[in-house]
Design a protein around this motif. Structure first.
Motif, short mmCIF file in Angstrom:
data_model
loop_
_atom_site.label_atom_id
_atom_site.label_comp_id
_atom_site.label_asym_id
_atom_site.label_seq_id
_atom_site.Cartn_x
_atom_site.Cartn_y
_atom_site.Cartn_z
N GLU A 256 -54.94 28.45 -9.69
CA GLU A 256 -53.56 28.92 -9.65
C GLU A 256 -52.65 27.89 -10.33
O GLU A 256 -52.79 26.69 -10.12
N ASP A 257 -51.75 28.38 -11.17
CA ASP A 257 -50.82 27.54 -11.91
C ASP A 257 -51.55 26.59 -12.86
O ASP A 257 -51.09 25.48 -13.12
N GLY A 258 -52.70 27.03 -13.39
CA GLY A 258 -53.44 26.24 -14.37
C GLY A 258 -52.96 26.54 -15.78
O GLY A 258 -52.39 27.59 -16.07
N LEU A 259 -53.19 25.60 -16.67
CA LEU A 259 -52.68 25.67 -18.04
C LEU A 259 -53.76 26.12 -19.02
O LEU A 259 -54.88 25.62 -18.99
N LEU A 260 -53.39 27.05 -19.89
CA LEU A 260 -54.23 27.42 -21.03
C LEU A 260 -53.55 26.93 -22.30
O LEU A 260 -52.35 27.17 -22.50
N LEU A 261 -54.31 26.26 -23.16
CA LEU A 261 -53.83 25.85 -24.47
C LEU A 261 -54.81 26.39 -25.51
O LEU A 261 -56.00 26.06 -25.47
N VAL A 262 -54.31 27.24 -26.40
CA VAL A 262 -55.13 27.83 -27.46
C VAL A 262 -54.63 27.32 -28.80
O VAL A 262 -53.42 27.30 -29.06
N ILE A 263 -55.55 26.89 -29.64
CA ILE A 263 -55.22 26.50 -31.01
C ILE A 263 -56.14 27.29 -31.94
O ILE A 263 -57.36 27.27 -31.79
N LEU A 264 -55.54 28.00 -32.88
CA LEU A 264 -56.30 28.84 -33.80
C LEU A 264 -55.60 28.91 -35.14
O LEU A 264 -54.44 28.50 -35.27
N LEU A 265 -56.28 29.46 -36.13
CA LEU A 265 -55.68 29.62 -37.45
C LEU A 265 -54.81 30.87 -37.46
O LEU A 265 -55.20 31.92 -36.95
N GLY A 266 -53.62 30.74 -38.07
CA GLY A 266 -52.66 31.83 -38.10
C GLY A 266 -52.57 32.53 -39.43
O GLY A 266 -53.27 32.21 -40.39
N ARG B 172 -63.27 39.74 -47.90
CA ARG B 172 -63.74 38.38 -48.18
C ARG B 172 -63.12 37.34 -47.27
O ARG B 172 -63.78 36.38 -46.89
N ILE B 173 -61.85 37.50 -46.93
CA ILE B 173 -61.16 36.51 -46.10
C ILE B 173 -60.70 37.22 -44.82
O ILE B 173 -60.05 38.26 -44.88
N ALA B 174 -61.06 36.65 -43.69
CA ALA B 174 -60.77 37.30 -42.41
C ALA B 174 -59.27 37.46 -42.19
O ALA B 174 -58.49 36.56 -42.52
N PRO B 175 -58.85 38.61 -41.66
CA PRO B 175 -57.43 38.76 -41.29
C PRO B 175 -57.10 37.85 -40.12
O PRO B 175 -57.91 37.66 -39.22
N MET B 176 -55.91 37.27 -40.15
CA MET B 176 -55.50 36.35 -39.08
C MET B 176 -54.14 36.78 -38.56
O MET B 176 -53.28 37.23 -39.32
N GLY B 177 -53.95 36.63 -37.26
CA GLY B 177 -52.75 37.16 -36.62
C GLY B 177 -51.50 36.36 -36.92
O GLY B 177 -51.54 35.14 -37.09
N GLU B 178 -50.37 37.06 -36.94
CA GLU B 178 -49.07 36.41 -37.06
C GLU B 178 -48.66 35.89 -35.69
O GLU B 178 -49.09 36.38 -34.64
N ILE B 179 -47.80 34.88 -35.70
CA ILE B 179 -47.48 34.17 -34.46
C ILE B 179 -46.88 35.10 -33.40
O ILE B 179 -47.19 34.98 -32.21
N ARG B 180 -46.07 36.07 -33.80
CA ARG B 180 -45.47 36.98 -32.83
C ARG B 180 -46.54 37.80 -32.12
O ARG B 180 -46.52 37.97 -30.91
N ASP B 181 -47.50 38.31 -32.90
CA ASP B 181 -48.57 39.11 -32.30
C ASP B 181 -49.48 38.26 -31.43
O ASP B 181 -49.94 38.71 -30.37
N LEU B 182 -49.77 37.05 -31.87
CA LEU B 182 -50.65 36.17 -31.11
C LEU B 182 -50.02 35.80 -29.77
O LEU B 182 -50.71 35.73 -28.75
N GLY B 183 -48.71 35.55 -29.77
CA GLY B 183 -48.04 35.26 -28.51
C GLY B 183 -48.13 36.42 -27.53
O GLY B 183 -48.26 36.22 -26.32
N GLY B 184 -48.09 37.65 -28.04
CA GLY B 184 -48.21 38.82 -27.19
C GLY B 184 -49.56 38.94 -26.51
O GLY B 184 -49.68 39.57 -25.45
N LEU B 185 -50.60 38.33 -27.10
CA LEU B 185 -51.93 38.38 -26.48
C LEU B 185 -51.93 37.70 -25.12
O LEU B 185 -52.64 38.13 -24.20
N LEU B 186 -51.14 36.64 -24.98
CA LEU B 186 -51.09 35.93 -23.70
C LEU B 186 -50.56 36.84 -22.59
O LEU B 186 -51.09 36.85 -21.47
N GLN B 187 -49.53 37.59 -22.91
CA GLN B 187 -48.98 38.52 -21.92
C GLN B 187 -49.98 39.61 -21.57
O GLN B 187 -50.12 39.98 -20.40
N ARG B 188 -50.66 40.13 -22.56
CA ARG B 188 -51.66 41.17 -22.32
C ARG B 188 -52.79 40.65 -21.43
O ARG B 188 -53.39 41.41 -20.66
#
Length: 273
Positions: free
Chosen positions: A111-121, A146-162
């Motif tokens: 409870e009240d633990g921290l998640l820190l994610v670092i990834l390519l944007g 050829r090059i993997a699609p990578m998420g934009e910062i707004r969309d990636l932030g929404g993943l945390l809420q989901r």
């Protein structure tokens, strides 16, 4: 019979790519570790049960003696409620189910633990993406994955809420590396296991001259004054907390004790009806 969802990435091929890594090219992973250490040091809390999800455990040697290093797999080796901080480093952009990865991390947190994610944007390798697209259009008459699609910062932030995290925050660290030519850049991408592992990638060899043309286009559009090729890497940092009753909650609508105009010391103007 339910059909399995299509997988964006071929994880078997990704593991083969990663197994060929070269320590001298893992600078992005080292920068991700440095960024994680800096951010955790700014949190006014002592963490005693950390876990690190990463593709290259050697990068995290000596991080914390009690830290559990977890391999980047579809099912993470994390025990429920066992950790007060989980770092998910440089692998979420290769996940077929990124929300599922985050949910697994949330369940592993106390409870009240921290998640820190670092990834390519999303802006990562945008120069290479543009040069390869133009070269393939000229040589093949179309584009291939050829090059993997990578998420934009707004969309990636929404993943945390989901995934059920509280107090989500997303920000980014832009980086630029310089290379002699396209071959030099590809050498580094191979060394860090970041080359093409898309499930729908072409299996046949690239046509003769494709990469020479891509190098020419890259140089024509992006070369700097010294004639070197810049390559953008965007590190996106996501932070969220596992829910707790002790966390700050937004006020109910209409519960404010002061008018906004008074707080800002500005005159209040009524809107026309």
């Amino acid at each position: 019979m339910t059909q399995a969802p299509m997988q964006l990435f071929d994880r078997r091929v990704l593991e083969v790519r990663r197994a060929r890594r070269r320590p001298d090219t893992l600078f992005l992973h080292q920068m991700a570790r440095d960024e994680a250490e800096d951010r955790i040091s700014l949190v006014n809390r002592t963490f005693t049960a950390p876990a690190v999800v990463c593709p290259f455990p050697e990068v995290w040697e000596g991080f914390e003696p009690e830290a559990k290093i977890v391999a980047d797999e579809d099912m993470l080796d994390l025990e429920a409620g066992a950790h007060d901080v989980v770092i998910h480093a440089m692998c979420l952009h290769w996940a077929n189910d990124p929300v599922g990865q985050l949910i697994q991390c949330r369940r592993a947190l106390k409870e009240d633990g921290l998640l820190l994610v670092i990834l390519l944007g999303g802006q990562t390798l945008h120069e290479l993406r543009a040069a390869m697209a133009e070269a393939e259009t000229a040589v093949l008459g179309g584009l291939s994955p050829r090059i993997a699609p990578m998420g934009e910062i707004r969309d990636l932030g929404g993943l945390l809420q989901r995934a059920g995290f509280a107090l989500p925050v997303a920000d980014l660290v832009p980086l630029t590396a310089e290379y002699r030519d396209l071959t030099h850049l590809i050498h580094d991408l191979r060394g860090m296991g970041e080359t093409n592992a898309l499930a729908q990638r072409l299996r046949r060899p690239a046509p003769r001259g494709l990469f020479q043309l891509a190098d020419h286009i890259y140089r024509e559009h992006f070369a700097n004054a010294e004639g070197r090729l810049p390559a953008t890497f965007e590190l996106v940092c996501l932070t969220g907390w596992s829910p707790s009753d002790s966390q700050q909650k937004p006020l109910r609508p209409g519960s404010a004790q002061m008018r906004l105009a008074d707080a800002l010391k500005v005159p209040e103007t009524k809107l026309d009806s």
